[in-house]
Design a protein around this motif. Structure first.
Motif, PDB file in Angstrom:
ATOM      1  N   ARG A  82       8.002   0.727   1.645  1.00  0.00           N
ATOM      2  CA  ARG A  82       8.933   1.650   2.286  1.00  0.00           C
ATOM      3  C   ARG A  82       8.193   2.647   3.170  1.00  0.00           C
ATOM      4  O   ARG A  82       8.687   3.050   4.222  1.00  0.00           O
ATOM      5  N   GLU A  83       6.996   3.015   2.748  1.00  0.00           N
ATOM      6  CA  GLU A  83       6.186   3.938   3.544  1.00  0.00           C
ATOM      7  C   GLU A  83       5.640   3.272   4.798  1.00  0.00           C
ATOM      8  O   GLU A  83       5.513   3.909   5.846  1.00  0.00           O
ATOM      9  N   HIS A  84       5.348   1.961   4.683  1.00  0.00           N
ATOM     10  CA  HIS A  84       4.795   1.200   5.807  1.00  0.00           C
ATOM     11  C   HIS A  84       5.584  -0.102   5.955  1.00  0.00           C
ATOM     12  O   HIS A  84       5.109  -1.181   5.576  1.00  0.00           O
ATOM     13  N   PRO A  85       6.791  -0.036   6.500  1.00  0.00           N
ATOM     14  CA  PRO A  85       7.673  -1.215   6.524  1.00  0.00           C
ATOM     15  C   PRO A  85       7.188  -2.363   7.384  1.00  0.00           C
ATOM     16  O   PRO A  85       7.723  -3.465   7.281  1.00  0.00           O
ATOM     17  N   ALA A  86       6.157  -2.158   8.224  1.00  0.00           N
ATOM     18  CA  ALA A  86       5.636  -3.252   9.049  1.00  0.00           C
ATOM     19  C   ALA A  86       4.454  -3.957   8.392  1.00  0.00           C
ATOM     20  O   ALA A  86       3.939  -4.927   8.942  1.00  0.00           O
ATOM     21  N   TRP A  87       3.994  -3.494   7.233  1.00  0.00           N
ATOM     22  CA  TRP A  87       2.844  -4.102   6.579  1.00  0.00           C
ATOM     23  C   TRP A  87       3.269  -5.279   5.713  1.00  0.00           C
ATOM     24  O   TRP A  87       4.272  -5.208   5.000  1.00  0.00           O
ATOM     25  N   GLY A  88       2.474  -6.346   5.762  1.00  0.00           N
ATOM     26  CA  GLY A  88       2.717  -7.517   4.928  1.00  0.00           C
ATOM     27  C   GLY A  88       1.906  -7.480   3.648  1.00  0.00           C
ATOM     28  O   GLY A  88       1.244  -6.485   3.318  1.00  0.00           O
ATOM     29  N   GLY A  89       1.929  -8.617   2.936  1.00  0.00           N
ATOM     30  CA  GLY A  89       1.294  -8.701   1.629  1.00  0.00           C
ATOM     31  C   GLY A  89      -0.187  -8.396   1.646  1.00  0.00           C
ATOM     32  O   GLY A  89      -0.695  -7.703   0.751  1.00  0.00           O
ATOM     33  N   ARG A  90      -0.922  -8.894   2.638  1.00  0.00           N
ATOM     34  CA  ARG A  90      -2.372  -8.700   2.677  1.00  0.00           C
ATOM     35  C   ARG A  90      -2.737  -7.231   2.873  1.00  0.00           C
ATOM     36  O   ARG A  90      -3.628  -6.698   2.202  1.00  0.00           O
ATOM     37  N   LYS A  91      -2.053  -6.560   3.805  1.00  0.00           N
ATOM     38  CA  LYS A  91      -2.343  -5.146   4.048  1.00  0.00           C
ATOM     39  C   LYS A  91      -1.930  -4.290   2.857  1.00  0.00           C
ATOM     40  O   LYS A  91      -2.649  -3.356   2.468  1.00  0.00           O
ATOM     41  N   LEU A  92      -0.772  -4.578   2.281  1.00  0.00           N
ATOM     42  CA  LEU A  92      -0.323  -3.804   1.125  1.00  0.00           C
ATOM     43  C   LEU A  92      -1.308  -3.948  -0.038  1.00  0.00           C
ATOM     44  O   LEU A  92      -1.622  -2.973  -0.728  1.00  0.00           O
ATOM     45  N   ARG A  93      -1.772  -5.183  -0.260  1.00  0.00           N
ATOM     46  CA  ARG A  93      -2.709  -5.406  -1.362  1.00  0.00           C
ATOM     47  C   ARG A  93      -4.005  -4.625  -1.140  1.00  0.00           C
ATOM     48  O   ARG A  93      -4.514  -3.969  -2.053  1.00  0.00           O
ATOM     49  N   ARG A  95      -4.485  -1.962   0.650  1.00  0.00           N
ATOM     50  CA  ARG A  95      -4.263  -0.523   0.545  1.00  0.00           C
ATOM     51  C   ARG A  95      -4.157  -0.117  -0.921  1.00  0.00           C
ATOM     52  O   ARG A  95      -4.710   0.923  -1.325  1.00  0.00           O
ATOM     53  N   LEU A  96      -3.487  -0.893  -1.753  1.00  0.00           N
ATOM     54  CA  LEU A  96      -3.408  -0.604  -3.183  1.00  0.00           C
ATOM     55  C   LEU A  96      -4.793  -0.622  -3.824  1.00  0.00           C
ATOM     56  O   LEU A  96      -5.106   0.202  -4.695  1.00  0.00           O
ATOM     57  N   GLN A  97      -5.630  -1.559  -3.393  1.00  0.00           N
ATOM     58  CA  GLN A  97      -7.000  -1.604  -3.900  1.00  0.00           C
ATOM     59  C   GLN A  97      -7.779  -0.366  -3.465  1.00  0.00           C
ATOM     60  O   GLN A  97      -8.535   0.212  -4.257  1.00  0.00           O
ATOM     61  N   ASP A  98      -7.615   0.035  -2.196  1.00  0.00           N
ATOM     62  CA  ASP A  98      -8.312   1.221  -1.705  1.00  0.00           C
ATOM     63  C   ASP A  98      -7.888   2.471  -2.471  1.00  0.00           C
ATOM     64  O   ASP A  98      -8.674   3.412  -2.627  1.00  0.00           O
ATOM     65  N   LEU A  99      -6.625   2.489  -2.929  1.00  0.00           N
ATOM     66  CA  LEU A  99      -6.127   3.611  -3.721  1.00  0.00           C
ATOM     67  C   LEU A  99      -6.536   3.512  -5.179  1.00  0.00           C
ATOM     68  O   LEU A  99      -6.152   4.361  -5.985  1.00  0.00           O
ATOM     69  N   GLN A 100      -7.285   2.441  -5.511  1.00  0.00           N
ATOM     70  CA  GLN A 100      -7.850   2.236  -6.852  1.00  0.00           C
ATOM     71  C   GLN A 100      -6.785   2.069  -7.921  1.00  0.00           C
ATOM     72  O   GLN A 100      -6.929   2.524  -9.057  1.00  0.00           O
ATOM     73  N   GLU A 103      -4.719  -3.573 -11.708  1.00  0.00           N
ATOM     74  CA  GLU A 103      -3.857  -4.763 -11.775  1.00  0.00           C
ATOM     75  C   GLU A 103      -3.118  -5.016 -10.453  1.00  0.00           C
ATOM     76  O   GLU A 103      -1.918  -5.265 -10.442  1.00  0.00           O
ATOM     77  N   VAL A 104      -3.831  -4.927  -9.352  1.00  0.00           N
ATOM     78  CA  VAL A 104      -3.200  -5.193  -8.059  1.00  0.00           C
ATOM     79  C   VAL A 104      -2.952  -6.692  -7.918  1.00  0.00           C
ATOM     80  O   VAL A 104      -3.888  -7.490  -8.041  1.00  0.00           O
ATOM     81  N   PRO A 105      -1.710  -7.105  -7.645  1.00  0.00           N
ATOM     82  CA  PRO A 105      -1.427  -8.548  -7.527  1.00  0.00           C
ATOM     83  C   PRO A 105      -2.092  -9.138  -6.287  1.00  0.00           C
ATOM     84  O   PRO A 105      -2.486  -8.424  -5.366  1.00  0.00           O
ATOM     85  N   VAL A 106      -2.179 -10.454  -6.252  1.00  0.00           N
ATOM     86  CA  VAL A 106      -2.676 -11.133  -5.061  1.00  0.00           C
ATOM     87  C   VAL A 106      -1.641 -10.997  -3.953  1.00  0.00           C
ATOM     88  O   VAL A 106      -0.471 -10.674  -4.196  1.00  0.00           O
ATOM     89  N   ALA A 107      -2.057 -11.264  -2.713  1.00  0.00           N
ATOM     90  CA  ALA A 107      -1.175 -11.046  -1.556  1.00  0.00           C
ATOM     91  C   ALA A 107       0.088 -11.884  -1.629  1.00  0.00           C
ATOM     92  O   ALA A 107       1.179 -11.413  -1.283  1.00  0.00           O
ATOM     93  N   ILE A 110       2.570 -10.235  -3.882  1.00  0.00           N
ATOM     94  CA  ILE A 110       3.188  -9.071  -3.237  1.00  0.00           C
ATOM     95  C   ILE A 110       4.248  -9.517  -2.238  1.00  0.00           C
ATOM     96  O   ILE A 110       5.335  -8.931  -2.162  1.00  0.00           O
ATOM     97  N   THR A 111       3.951 -10.569  -1.498  1.00  0.00           N
ATOM     98  CA  THR A 111       4.951 -11.101  -0.564  1.00  0.00           C
ATOM     99  C   THR A 111       6.193 -11.560  -1.310  1.00  0.00           C
ATOM    100  O   THR A 111       7.328 -11.331  -0.861  1.00  0.00           O
ATOM    101  N   GLU A 112       6.006 -12.186  -2.451  1.00  0.00           N
ATOM    102  CA  GLU A 112       7.144 -12.643  -3.253  1.00  0.00           C
ATOM    103  C   GLU A 112       7.949 -11.465  -3.784  1.00  0.00           C
ATOM    104  O   GLU A 112       9.184 -11.519  -3.847  1.00  0.00           O
ATOM    105  N   ILE A 113       7.259 -10.386  -4.157  1.00  0.00           N
ATOM    106  CA  ILE A 113       7.964  -9.173  -4.596  1.00  0.00           C
ATOM    107  C   ILE A 113       8.850  -8.645  -3.472  1.00  0.00           C
ATOM    108  O   ILE A 113      10.018  -8.291  -3.683  1.00  0.00           O
ATOM    109  N   LEU A 114       8.304  -8.600  -2.285  1.00  0.00           N
ATOM    110  CA  LEU A 114       9.079  -8.131  -1.130  1.00  0.00           C
ATOM    111  C   LEU A 114      10.279  -9.026  -0.875  1.00  0.00           C
ATOM    112  O   LEU A 114      11.391  -8.545  -0.606  1.00  0.00           O
ATOM    113  N   ARG A 115      10.060 -10.332  -0.966  1.00  0.00           N
ATOM    114  CA  ARG A 115      11.154 -11.272  -0.730  1.00  0.00           C
ATOM    115  C   ARG A 115      12.241 -11.117  -1.785  1.00  0.00           C
ATOM    116  O   ARG A 115      13.445 -11.112  -1.474  1.00  0.00           O
TER     117      ARG A 115
END
Length: 395
Positions: A82-93, A95-100, A103-107, A110-115
């Motif tokens: 919602r914060e970055h509506p143009a980001w896909g699974g790879r970018k979201l993953r 960014r979650l890793q960068d935020l430490q 249990e960050v899911p694979v890309a 994450i895409t399936e969660i969005l779908r």
């Protein structure tokens, strides 16, 4: 000196990012950003302890505990989307890793969660993967500059976004909401960028106003000023925007993440949207062309500081100097040679080449082209025009 009122948070964020780079000259950055060393180190300390949350004037809520359920992780994915509506699974993953987050899911998950939550649309995944492109070896070797297509403002007038991008790192050096594309406007914005980021070795721009035209001598007052600063100037091939492919790609990202489906009342509101997004782009948004690193991880300010007074033009001993007329014409060997109106009343250098009667023309350290004294011209004033010598650049 205090921080400027405009975009205080974006200035603080950019300062701490640049000052945190290994080997950064913090005192010089404090000078460029117009703050005391005490203030600069205060924000660096807060940033090191609390990240960007430490840059606000009031305290922020602390981070949640590390332990999270799968449902909580899913909600974090949706919140980040919602914060970055143009980001896909790879970018979201990434960014979650960068935020430490744990249990960050694979890309693909994450895409399936969005779908599953109806967060995908026809725009997601529509673009083709980026092809491998040439990039310059170091920051500030080359900056790309352009105006993104202008758009109307609801209170009248139009916004002309000026964009400046570092070729090596894709770092956004400047993103300014301008009300025109005139020389004075661009020069004023560049001065602010140069004061903070320093000077690049070379700048690439297209052939349109205010930095050129499609003719044989695409020099303008703006590019002449850049040459005086010791910045080499290159122009893309006419009608080939892919020459500035990185800046063009930045424009598409800007359109998708900021401008699409939005309207702005005036330039102030537009700039208020540009400033925080530019910080996200530089410091948070994983970049596909950088192996999902962020541009700030590869950028550092130039060691070439901006001179408040233009330096004198000096030529080598083997260069003959002629001062251009107010029409941009020099006299050489009893001939008139048209250089460019951009260099009116300026000292022009002329140096012999190995070819008889052929001379190369310089302004500062930039070669402008050549003229041939053996050439016959059929006009009343017998005026020669310099011919540009094509140079191949990998951009």
């Amino acid at each position: 000196m205090a921080w400027k009122d405009v975009s205080v948070m974006s200035q603080r964020a950019e300062f701490v990012v640049l000052a945190s780079v290994d080997g950064a000259n913090v005192s010089e950055l404090c000078r460029r950003f117009g703050v005391s060393r005490k203030t600069g180190y205060k924000w660096l300390s807060r940033y090191a302890t609390d990240g960007t949350a430490g840059l606000v004037d009031q305290s922020r809520r602390p981070l949640e505990p590390a332990g999270r359920t799968s449902a909580e992780i899913e909600q974090r994915v949706l919140a980040l989307r919602r914060e970055h509506p143009a980001w896909g699974g790879r970018k979201l993953r990434r960014r979650l890793q960068d935020l430490q987050h744990a249990e960050v899911p694979v890309a693909s998950t994450i895409t399936e969660i969005l779908r599953r939550h109806g967060q995908l649309n026809e725009r997601d995944g529509a673009g083709k993967p980026n092809v491998q492109r040439f990039e310059h070896a170091a920051p500030n070797d080359l900056w790309q500059m352009d105006f993104k297509g202008h758009f109307p403002l609801t209170r009248g007038g139009r916004c002309h976004p000026l964009t400046v991008l570092d070729d090596h790192s894709r770092y956004s050096l400047g993103l300014r909401a301008c009300d025109n594309e005139r020389t004075e406007t661009v020069q004023c914005e560049l001065v602010e960028i140069f004061r903070r980021q320093g000077l690049p070795r070379r700048m690439l721009m297209d052939n349109g106003s205010p930095w050129g035209d499609a003719g044989d001598q695409p020099w303008t007052r703006l590019t002449a000023w850049l040459l005086r600063l010791g910045i080499s100037v290159s122009h893309g091939r006419p009608y080939h925007p892919q020459t500035q492919g990185k800046d063009e790609r930045f424009h598409r990202t800007l359109a998708a993440e900021v401008l699409r489906d939005r309207s702005f009342t005036d330039l102030v509101e537009t700039q208020q949207a540009f400033d925080p997004w530019r910080q996200v782009y530089n410091t948070q948004r994983p970049h596909d062309a950088l192996s999902l690193e962020v541009p700030a991880s590869r950028y550092r300010v130039s060691e070439r500081a901006f001179p408040e007074t233009l330096p004198p033009i000096e030529y080598a001993p083997d260069v003959q100097v002629r001062r251009a007329s107010t029409r941009g014409v020099i006299k050489f060997a009893s001939r008139s040679i048209r250089i460019s109106l951009a260099f009116a009343s300026e000292p022009i250098g002329v140096r012999a080449t190995p070819t008889p009667d052929v001379y190369e023309v310089f302004y500062a350290q930039q070669s402008l082209g050549q003229f041939d004294l053996s050439q016959t011209v059929h006009d009343n004033r017998d005026t020669l025009t310099i011919r540009r010598v094509p140079r191949v650049h990998h951009e």
